[in-house]
Scaffold this motif. Structure first.
Motif, PDB file in Angstrom:
ATOM      1  N   LYS A  49      -5.363   9.311   0.018  1.00  0.00           N
ATOM      2  CA  LYS A  49      -6.078   8.051   0.182  1.00  0.00           C
ATOM      3  C   LYS A  49      -5.056   6.924   0.100  1.00  0.00           C
ATOM      4  O   LYS A  49      -3.849   7.162   0.135  1.00  0.00           O
ATOM      5  N   GLN A  71      -8.005   4.591  -3.111  1.00  0.00           N
ATOM      6  CA  GLN A  71      -7.919   5.372  -4.343  1.00  0.00           C
ATOM      7  C   GLN A  71      -7.896   4.482  -5.575  1.00  0.00           C
ATOM      8  O   GLN A  71      -8.607   4.733  -6.549  1.00  0.00           O
ATOM      9  N   SER A  72      -7.054   3.462  -5.565  1.00  0.00           N
ATOM     10  CA  SER A  72      -6.952   2.570  -6.724  1.00  0.00           C
ATOM     11  C   SER A  72      -6.434   1.209  -6.285  1.00  0.00           C
ATOM     12  O   SER A  72      -5.788   1.074  -5.240  1.00  0.00           O
ATOM     13  N   SER A  92      -3.700   3.596  -2.008  1.00  0.00           N
ATOM     14  CA  SER A  92      -3.716   2.778  -3.217  1.00  0.00           C
ATOM     15  C   SER A  92      -3.023   1.451  -2.941  1.00  0.00           C
ATOM     16  O   SER A  92      -2.085   1.377  -2.128  1.00  0.00           O
ATOM     17  N   TYR A 123       0.839  -1.196   0.000  1.00  0.00           N
ATOM     18  CA  TYR A 123       0.000   0.000   0.000  1.00  0.00           C
ATOM     19  C   TYR A 123       0.869   1.239   0.000  1.00  0.00           C
ATOM     20  O   TYR A 123       2.010   1.229   0.456  1.00  0.00           O
ATOM     21  N   HIS A 124       0.323   2.331  -0.535  1.00  0.00           N
ATOM     22  CA  HIS A 124       1.019   3.607  -0.501  1.00  0.00           C
ATOM     23  C   HIS A 124       0.005   4.741  -0.522  1.00  0.00           C
ATOM     24  O   HIS A 124      -1.137   4.568  -0.961  1.00  0.00           O
ATOM     25  N   GLU A 125       0.426   5.903  -0.021  1.00  0.00           N
ATOM     26  CA  GLU A 125      -0.442   7.082  -0.008  1.00  0.00           C
ATOM     27  C   GLU A 125      -0.622   7.591  -1.429  1.00  0.00           C
ATOM     28  O   GLU A 125       0.330   7.651  -2.216  1.00  0.00           O
ATOM     29  N   ASP A 126      -1.841   7.964  -1.756  1.00  0.00           N
ATOM     30  CA  ASP A 126      -2.154   8.444  -3.096  1.00  0.00           C
ATOM     31  C   ASP A 126      -3.253   9.489  -2.981  1.00  0.00           C
ATOM     32  O   ASP A 126      -4.407   9.158  -2.752  1.00  0.00           O
ATOM     33  N   HIS A 127      -2.876  10.784  -3.120  1.00  0.00           N
ATOM     34  CA  HIS A 127      -3.844  11.876  -2.982  1.00  0.00           C
ATOM     35  C   HIS A 127      -4.638  11.766  -1.681  1.00  0.00           C
ATOM     36  O   HIS A 127      -5.849  11.899  -1.653  1.00  0.00           O
TER      37      HIS A 127
END
Length: 223
Positions: free
Chosen positions: A10, A51-52, A12, A4-8
């Motif tokens: 949120k 997010q995705s 992803s 997992y990683h931060e994306d805007h």
């Protein structure tokens, strides 16, 4: 397995199957993986806070965890890493406005000045504040701008009184100032604004309130 990683602001996800999957079973396996995630996280969190989702063939073992472990960490990531604490700011003095300018791709001189309230990030995507309410007022003179500031303060104070809404963002484009709040109850919030605007009959105003549980308008330009 999940990374997992931060994306805007949120989360992803990259998903990889821990065991080989036959080619004719990949679509089924991916669908089943999403069903499992929906079960582990809950429908709201998966639909709104993620997010995705990407399926990958390889990932570093040192950074991958099981779906069950990710589900256990999810709330901590959301609250502590992304700072979506769910804690309503006590007073307007806590507001922190981040100011930036956007230029149109077609016309660089056509700009929009945006003020985003970073304090509202604490409530981003909160299930209790699912409606984005925009109030747009045409600015025909400096005196009107002064009135708009008074209106903005009055509305924010009315919402804060019972934690019914949070002031999230302002924008200025072509002599129109648009103020954005995320609110709990669409009809209650609209009525509050109408009551305040009754004192300003001569202003050119537009009210728009739409269901936006993903806070798409607020998060549109975050880093």
């Amino acid at each position: 397995m999940i990374q997992y990683h931060e994306d805007h602001r949120k989360i992803s996800l990259d998903l990889m199957f821990a065991k080989p999957i036959a080619k004719d079973q990949i679509n089924y396996a991916q669908t089943l993986a999403l069903v499992i995630l929906n079960h582990l996280l809950g429908e709201y969190d998966l639909a709104i806070k993620v997010q995705s989702i990407n399926f990958v063939d390889t990932m570093p073992d040192s950074n991958s965890i099981t779906a069950e472990e990710f589900a256990k960490r999810f709330d901590n990531i959301w609250k502590n890493d992304l700072k979506h604490t769910g804690v309503f700011p006590i007073s307007e003095s806590e507001d922190q406005l981040f100011v930036f300018e956007l230029a149109s791709k077609d016309d660089p001189d056509d700009t929009t000045l945006v003020q985003r309230n970073e304090t509202a990030n604490a409530l981003a995507c909160d299930i209790n504040y699912g409606y984005g309410l925009n109030l747009s007022i045409k600015l025909d003179c400096k005196e009107t701008l002064s009135l708009v500031y008074d209106i903005e303060d009055a509305i924010s104070a009315a919402f804060r009184e019972n934690k019914k809404g949070i002031h999230a963002q302002n924008s200025l484009h072509q002599a129109t100032r648009t103020m954005l709040w995320y609110v709990e109850d669409k009809h209650f919030a609209t009525q509050i604004i109408q009551n305040i605007l009754n004192q300003y009959q001569d202003l050119s105003v537009k009210i728009d309130c739409e269901f936006d549980p993903a806070w798409m308008e607020y998060l549109a330009w975050v880093d």
